[in-house]
Design a protein around this motif. Structure first.
Motif, short mmCIF file in Angstrom:
data_model
loop_
_atom_site.label_atom_id
_atom_site.label_comp_id
_atom_site.label_asym_id
_atom_site.label_seq_id
_atom_site.Cartn_x
_atom_site.Cartn_y
_atom_site.Cartn_z
N TYR A 91 0.83 -1.20 0.00
CA TYR A 91 0.00 0.00 0.00
C TYR A 91 0.87 1.26 0.00
O TYR A 91 0.56 2.24 -0.69
CB TYR A 91 -0.94 0.01 1.19
N ASN A 92 1.96 1.25 0.79
CA ASN A 92 2.85 2.41 0.82
C ASN A 92 3.49 2.66 -0.55
O ASN A 92 3.68 3.81 -0.95
CB ASN A 92 3.93 2.22 1.88
N GLN A 93 3.82 1.58 -1.24
CA GLN A 93 4.38 1.74 -2.58
C GLN A 93 3.34 2.35 -3.53
O GLN A 93 3.66 3.21 -4.36
CB GLN A 93 4.86 0.39 -3.11
N ALA A 94 2.09 1.93 -3.39
CA ALA A 94 1.03 2.48 -4.22
C ALA A 94 0.84 3.97 -3.94
O ALA A 94 0.68 4.78 -4.86
CB ALA A 94 -0.27 1.73 -3.97
N ILE A 95 0.87 4.36 -2.65
CA ILE A 95 0.70 5.77 -2.27
C ILE A 95 1.84 6.62 -2.80
O ILE A 95 1.64 7.75 -3.27
CB ILE A 95 0.56 5.89 -0.75
N ALA A 96 3.06 6.07 -2.75
CA ALA A 96 4.20 6.81 -3.29
C ALA A 96 4.05 7.06 -4.78
O ALA A 96 4.46 8.11 -5.30
CB ALA A 96 5.49 6.03 -3.01
N LEU A 97 3.45 6.11 -5.49
CA LEU A 97 3.26 6.25 -6.94
C LEU A 97 2.06 7.11 -7.29
O LEU A 97 2.08 7.86 -8.27
CB LEU A 97 3.11 4.86 -7.58
N ASP A 98 0.99 7.00 -6.50
CA ASP A 98 -0.24 7.76 -6.76
C ASP A 98 -0.83 8.23 -5.44
O ASP A 98 -1.67 7.54 -4.85
CB ASP A 98 -1.25 6.90 -7.54
N PRO A 99 -0.42 9.40 -4.96
CA PRO A 99 -0.88 9.89 -3.66
C PRO A 99 -2.37 10.24 -3.62
O PRO A 99 -2.89 10.55 -2.54
CB PRO A 99 -0.03 11.15 -3.44
N ASN A 100 -3.05 10.19 -4.76
CA ASN A 100 -4.45 10.61 -4.80
C ASN A 100 -5.44 9.45 -4.89
O ASN A 100 -6.64 9.69 -5.04
CB ASN A 100 -4.67 11.55 -5.99
N ASP A 101 -4.96 8.22 -4.80
CA ASP A 101 -5.87 7.07 -4.91
C ASP A 101 -6.38 6.69 -3.53
O ASP A 101 -5.62 6.20 -2.69
CB ASP A 101 -5.15 5.88 -5.56
N PRO A 102 -7.67 6.89 -3.25
CA PRO A 102 -8.20 6.61 -1.90
C PRO A 102 -8.14 5.13 -1.55
O PRO A 102 -8.09 4.77 -0.36
CB PRO A 102 -9.64 7.10 -1.97
N ALA A 103 -8.16 4.23 -2.55
CA ALA A 103 -8.15 2.79 -2.26
C ALA A 103 -6.88 2.39 -1.53
O ALA A 103 -6.90 1.51 -0.65
CB ALA A 103 -8.29 2.00 -3.56
N ALA A 104 -5.76 3.03 -1.86
CA ALA A 104 -4.49 2.70 -1.20
C ALA A 104 -4.54 3.09 0.28
O ALA A 104 -4.08 2.34 1.16
CB ALA A 104 -3.34 3.40 -1.90
N TYR A 105 -5.10 4.26 0.56
CA TYR A 105 -5.19 4.72 1.95
C TYR A 105 -6.17 3.84 2.74
O TYR A 105 -5.92 3.53 3.92
CB TYR A 105 -5.62 6.18 1.99
N THR A 106 -7.27 3.46 2.11
CA THR A 106 -8.23 2.58 2.79
C THR A 106 -7.57 1.26 3.15
O THR A 106 -7.70 0.76 4.28
CB THR A 106 -9.44 2.33 1.88
N GLY A 107 -6.87 0.66 2.17
CA GLY A 107 -6.19 -0.61 2.43
C GLY A 107 -5.14 -0.48 3.51
O GLY A 107 -5.02 -1.34 4.40
N LYS A 108 -4.38 0.62 3.45
CA LYS A 108 -3.34 0.84 4.47
C LYS A 108 -3.95 0.97 5.85
O LYS A 108 -3.46 0.39 6.84
CB LYS A 108 -2.54 2.09 4.11
N GLY A 109 -5.04 1.72 5.96
CA GLY A 109 -5.70 1.89 7.25
C GLY A 109 -6.17 0.57 7.83
O GLY A 109 -6.00 0.30 9.03
#
Length: 530
Positions: free
Chosen positions: A500-518
């Motif tokens: 998830y952190n790798q996804a956020i680093a690549l696309d900081p605007n995708d809410p799915a990554a933050y939801t998964g990380k949470g």
């Protein structure tokens, strides 16, 4: 005919809710589907009764032919039939009203760019119909409607010829509307040039606020069309470029042979002086664009561009994600050549990237109409339909593209997506495998295959495919999110958090990554407490 009694009547699957208008051919009603309440259509009940099977057969044949007219500026015929012996046509509902209504509401003339844009839309529809050997015969502002985007839709195509085919006594009534009839129509001669003359009459009215001829009766008006010279347009409106005036007057020539050879030639002459005049006067070029009032290309000084230059410019704008400007460039190419499939493909791409999928679909269908072997148009049509959630139709479009070119991994990937949306997961996997056989390095196909495998509860295989997608494209953020979801399902939360952190680093605007990380962090905290 009494029309109030029609309200509430059920025709086919539709219930009439209100009367919209009436004319020499019939009355038009707004209607809604009896089950799908949000599906609104227009129903035209024709002012005739076809009693014999022969009459109904001829009408049905003509309706089948007209239903094949597919153009973004022709009101589509959705269905037809007979209410007892009274024929009816069901079309898409045009909520923007008619051009006649617009002109009545206007307190002043339309801006020149808007008028020329409107004439381009109508003219392109006419040229397309003429290419199918169909003549409108009754072109007038009442038969030009507007959709919700204020784009023109040419209506009542072929009703005149349909009725004259099945019932000869109607011929005198349906030969046209006198203010817009060509001289030869008053002598019972119909041709494609008659439609050009009517379009020129509308152009005259849009640019001056007057029709070319007026007289107290049909015979006097016919005499005017046959013998009189119209008042030059610039006597009504000095803002009209002289060459535009010349173009309209040529299209109003008394003899058909003196008019333009076709509608496209008339449109080119109509807009040519405006384009040239604008280029000379300003560094911001404002051109008539189909479907819009005005687009601008700021800060450019150039001679007139060719069709290919406009297409190349459109492609360049697509590459830098300037989609509105790309759309405008492709529209210019189409204005120069209304039959260019490549330009319509580009227009479709621009609409698609703007997420205007209905308009994209219309553009791709137009490209297919001009190039029936256009694999790209079929595949792109599938993409647009899929985004409109019309998955069966999308699948059919992909199948047609594959029939034309069975070596495109992109098309097989699209087919897989349509099948997955239809919950036909095994078939989707087969399509993805065929795509990968054609291109083993297609990261997106591995990611899509992973989703299909997840739907089949084959999670280990899905994880393998997500990892393969990431190996091929380490910047593929969605693949990291999907990988994180799988790892979370396996309760491998530390690894999921990394994904998830790798996804956020690549696309900081995708809410799915933050939801998964949470969720992963929450599970890790819970595990620690235990």
């Amino acid at each position: 005919m009494e029309t109030s009694t029609q309200i509430g009547q059920i025709i086919g699957n539709y219930r009439i809710t209100e009367r919209i208008s009436g004319g020499s051919f019939g009355s038009v009603y707004r209607a809604e589907h009896i089950h799908l309440k949000r599906r609104i259509v227009a129903i035209k009940l024709l002012h005739t009764h076809l009693e014999s099977s022969t009459e109904q057969k001829y009408f049905t044949q003509e309706a089948h032919f007209l239903a094949q007219l597919e153009h973004p500026h022709i009101l589509p015929l959705l269905d037809f039939g007979f209410s007892e012996s009274q024929p009816y046509l069901i079309t898409r509902y045009a909520p923007g009203g008619s051009l006649r209504y617009l002109l009545r509401q206007q307190k002043q003339l339309l801006p020149l760019t808007q008028a020329l844009s409107l004439l381009q839309q109508i003219g392109q529809a006419l040229q397309y119909a003429h290419d199918q050997q169909i003549i409108h015969r009754d072109l007038k502002p009442e038969n030009i409607l507007f959709n919700e985007r204020k784009e023109a839709l040419l209506a009542d195509f072929g009703i005149a010829i349909m009725l004259s085919t099945v019932n000869s006594k109607h011929i005198a009534d349906i030969s046209g509307t006198p203010a817009y009839m060509a001289p030869e129509q008053f002598q019972s001669v119909i041709s494609k040039q008659s439609d050009q003359y009517a379009l020129a009459c509308i152009a005259y009215e849009l640019l001056t606020g007057h029709v070319p001829f007026t007289a107290p009766g049909i015979f006097a008006l016919g005499f005017q069309h046959l013998t009189a010279t119209p008042v030059p347009l610039r006597e009504h409106n000095q803002q009209i470029p002289p060459a535009t005036e010349t173009a309209i007057l040529q299209a109003l020539a008394k003899q058909r042979a003196d008019r333009y050879p076709n509608i496209s030639a008339f449109l080119a002459a109509l807009c040519e002086p405006f384009v040239q005049s604008t280029i000379r006067q300003s560094t911001a070029i404002h051109l008539p664009i189909t479907g819009t009032i005005e687009h601008s290309f700021q800060g450019r000084q150039t001679a007139r561009e060719t069709k290919q230059q406009w297409i190349d410019e459109g492609k360049n704008f697509l590459e830098v994600k300037r989609y509105e400007e790309a759309l405008a460039a492709f529209e210019q190419a189409i204005a120069l050549d209304p039959h260019d499939a490549v330009a319509f493909n580009g227009k479709g791409d621009a609409f698609y990237l703007l997420q205007r999928y209905e308009e994209a679909l219309a553009a791709f269908e137009q490209a297919m109409a001009f190039d029936s072997d256009n694999t790209y148009a079929y595949a792109s049509k599938g993409d647009a339909l899929r985004n409109l959630q019309r998955y069966e139709e999308a699948l059919n479009a992909y199948e047609q593209a594959i029939a034309l070119n069975p070596t495109s991994d992109y098309v097989f990937n699209g087919k897989g997506l349509a099948l997955r949306n239809l919950q036909r997961y095994e078939e989707a996997l087969d399509a993805y495998d065929k795509a990968l056989a054609l291109d083993p390095d297609a990261a997106i196909v591995y990611a899509n295959k992973g989703v299909a495998l997840e739907c089949l509860q084959r999670h280990e295989e899905a994880l393998i495919n997500y990892n393969q997608a990431i190996t091929l494209d380490p910047t593929y953020a969605i693949a990291y999110i999907n990988k994180g979801d799988i790892l979370s399902n396996f309760q491998r939360y530390e690894e999921a958090l990394v994904a998830y952190n790798q996804a956020i680093a690549l696309d900081p605007n995708d809410p799915a990554a933050y939801t998964g990380k949470g969720l992963a962090l929450e599970q890790l905290q819970r595990t620690k407490r235990l």
